[in-house]
Scaffold this motif. Structure first.
Motif, PDB file in Angstrom:
ATOM      1  N   ARG A   1      -5.688   1.859   0.535  1.00  0.00           N
ATOM      2  CA  ARG A   1      -4.998   0.493   1.062  1.00  0.00           C
ATOM      3  C   ARG A   1      -4.284   0.947   2.330  1.00  0.00           C
ATOM      4  O   ARG A   1      -4.090   0.067   3.350  1.00  0.00           O
TER       5      ARG A   1
ATOM      6  N   LYS B   1      -6.248 -10.149   2.512  1.00  0.00           N
ATOM      7  CA  LYS B   1      -6.562  -8.684   1.978  1.00  0.00           C
ATOM      8  C   LYS B   1      -5.326  -8.475   0.851  1.00  0.00           C
ATOM      9  O   LYS B   1      -5.522  -7.716   0.104  1.00  0.00           O
TER      10      LYS B   1
ATOM     11  N   THR C   1      -6.993  -7.203  -2.702  1.00  0.00           N
ATOM     12  CA  THR C   1      -6.479  -5.998  -3.272  1.00  0.00           C
ATOM     13  C   THR C   1      -6.004  -6.406  -4.700  1.00  0.00           C
ATOM     14  O   THR C   1      -5.940  -5.476  -5.553  1.00  0.00           O
TER      15      THR C   1
ATOM     16  N   ALA D   1       0.778  -1.127  -0.122  1.00  0.00           N
ATOM     17  CA  ALA D   1      -0.045   0.063   0.122  1.00  0.00           C
ATOM     18  C   ALA D   1       0.766   1.235   0.196  1.00  0.00           C
ATOM     19  O   ALA D   1       0.669   2.149  -0.644  1.00  0.00           O
TER      20      ALA D   1
ATOM     21  N   ASP E   1      -6.267   4.627  -4.809  1.00  0.00           N
ATOM     22  CA  ASP E   1      -6.180   3.221  -4.316  1.00  0.00           C
ATOM     23  C   ASP E   1      -5.119   3.051  -3.030  1.00  0.00           C
ATOM     24  O   ASP E   1      -5.254   2.210  -2.202  1.00  0.00           O
TER      25      ASP E   1
ATOM     26  N   SER F   1      -8.792  -7.131  -6.988  1.00  0.00           N
ATOM     27  CA  SER F   1      -9.550  -5.857  -7.048  1.00  0.00           C
ATOM     28  C   SER F   1      -8.741  -4.880  -8.324  1.00  0.00           C
ATOM     29  O   SER F   1      -9.456  -4.518  -9.237  1.00  0.00           O
TER      30      SER F   1
END
Length: 313
Positions: free
Chosen positions: A218, A166, A170, A96, A214, A173
């Protein structure tokens, strides 16, 4: 109560994990080919450059997932008595932060190109004896960078939800939405072809803000998870109803007057504490039976304590 053992997913989820690993290996090698092809067709297009850097960054979640699953397989030991579950949370945060940093850089770089009114030049090359405008080649490369990625994303999404992972979610996605990046870049290149020089930088800015958004989302999610917030569902970031189910189950035990439950996420699994006010004298076997009952509710409930108290905290 049982001691913390080597973590092992239920049998049906081990098969799902194997599928996820296989898909991430396919993604890794596919993205390597995309990075090479996109680099060879960049030209001076700012939109292509942004799309290429985004594809380069897309390697991070796949690599992080594959490394994390390897580390997560290790048994708990004296140095790490709770196991290695948080490696997924750390990988999620690292990816992230990288995404956020890249988003900030791309927004700055694209903005400067627009402010300086840099005119991209998309020339032609002779391919197989034919004069070909390189814009068409760029568009084909962009389609190659998005369509297989979308398919991989759709395949990984249900696996990420079942595995409560996760990092995988992510990644899936982002790949599912890759068509937006490709469409923006293709539109920018097409408009440059008809003389609208600014369209390339505008397309690059669209991609950049998408990456930045994003990244911010995140980083926030990863940081809150590491701060031991209430466990959240992978798909929609809502509170996991499993915790409420556990509380209701505990309060239904015949020897329990009242109870409070708290759990925290540690990668794919939950650790927690259950405080119970007993109705009278309690026996060790009641606590042991209660522990086993809660453990059977869901595989995500990995380890916790049951603490008899005279008053709920």
């Amino acid at each position: 109560m049982e001691s913390i053992k080597h973590f092992s997913l239920p049998q049906h989820l081990q098969q799902k994990l194997h599928q996820a690993k296989k898909l991430e290996w396919i993604t890794f090698f596919y993205l390597l080919s995309v990075i090479v092809i996109m680099y060879l067709t960049l030209g001076s297009s700012q939109a292509m450059k942004s799309a290429w850097l985004e594809d380069l960054l897309s390697l991070v979640p796949s690599v992080a997932f594959l490394i994390s699953t390897k580390i997560n397989d290790k048994s708990a030991n004296q140095e790490f008595p709770y196991g290695y579950h948080r490696v997924f949370s750390i990988s999620f945060l690292a990816g992230a932060v990288a995404l956020l940093g890249m988003g900030l850089f791309l927004v700055y770089d694209s903005s400067m190109s627009l402010i300086k009114a840099e005119h991209p030049t998309i020339g032609s090359k002779v391919i197989f004896g034919q004069q070909v405008w390189m814009g068409w080649v760029m568009m084909i490369a962009l389609l190659y960078s998005s369509i297989p990625a979308m398919i991989l994303g759709f395949k990984k999404l249900p696996l990420s939800e079942e595995l409560h992972n996760k990092v995988l979610y992510t990644d899936a996605s982002a790949q599912k939405a890759d068509y937006m990046t490709a469409f923006a870049a293709i539109l920018g290149i097409g408009l440059v072809g008809i003389g609208l020089w600014w369209a390339d930088s505008v397309a690059a800015l669209f991609i950049s803000f998408s990456v930045l958004k994003d990244g911010i989302t995140r980083v926030k999610t990863a940081a809150l998870d590491l701060m031991d917030r209430y466990p959240k569902n992978v798909k929609n970031d809502s509170e996991d109803e499993l915790i409420g189910e556990i509380a209701r189950n505990v309060r239904s035990w015949p020897w329990v007057q009242d109870a409070k439950v708290r759990f925290r996420e540690s990668g794919q699994v939950y650790f927690g504490q259950i405080a119970v006010v007993p109705k009278g004298d309690i026996k060790l076997k009641d606590i042991e039976a209660g522990y086993e009952t809660v453990k059977k509710i869901h595989w995500k409930i990995y380890d916790f304590t049951i603490d008899p108290v005279s008053e709920l905290p």
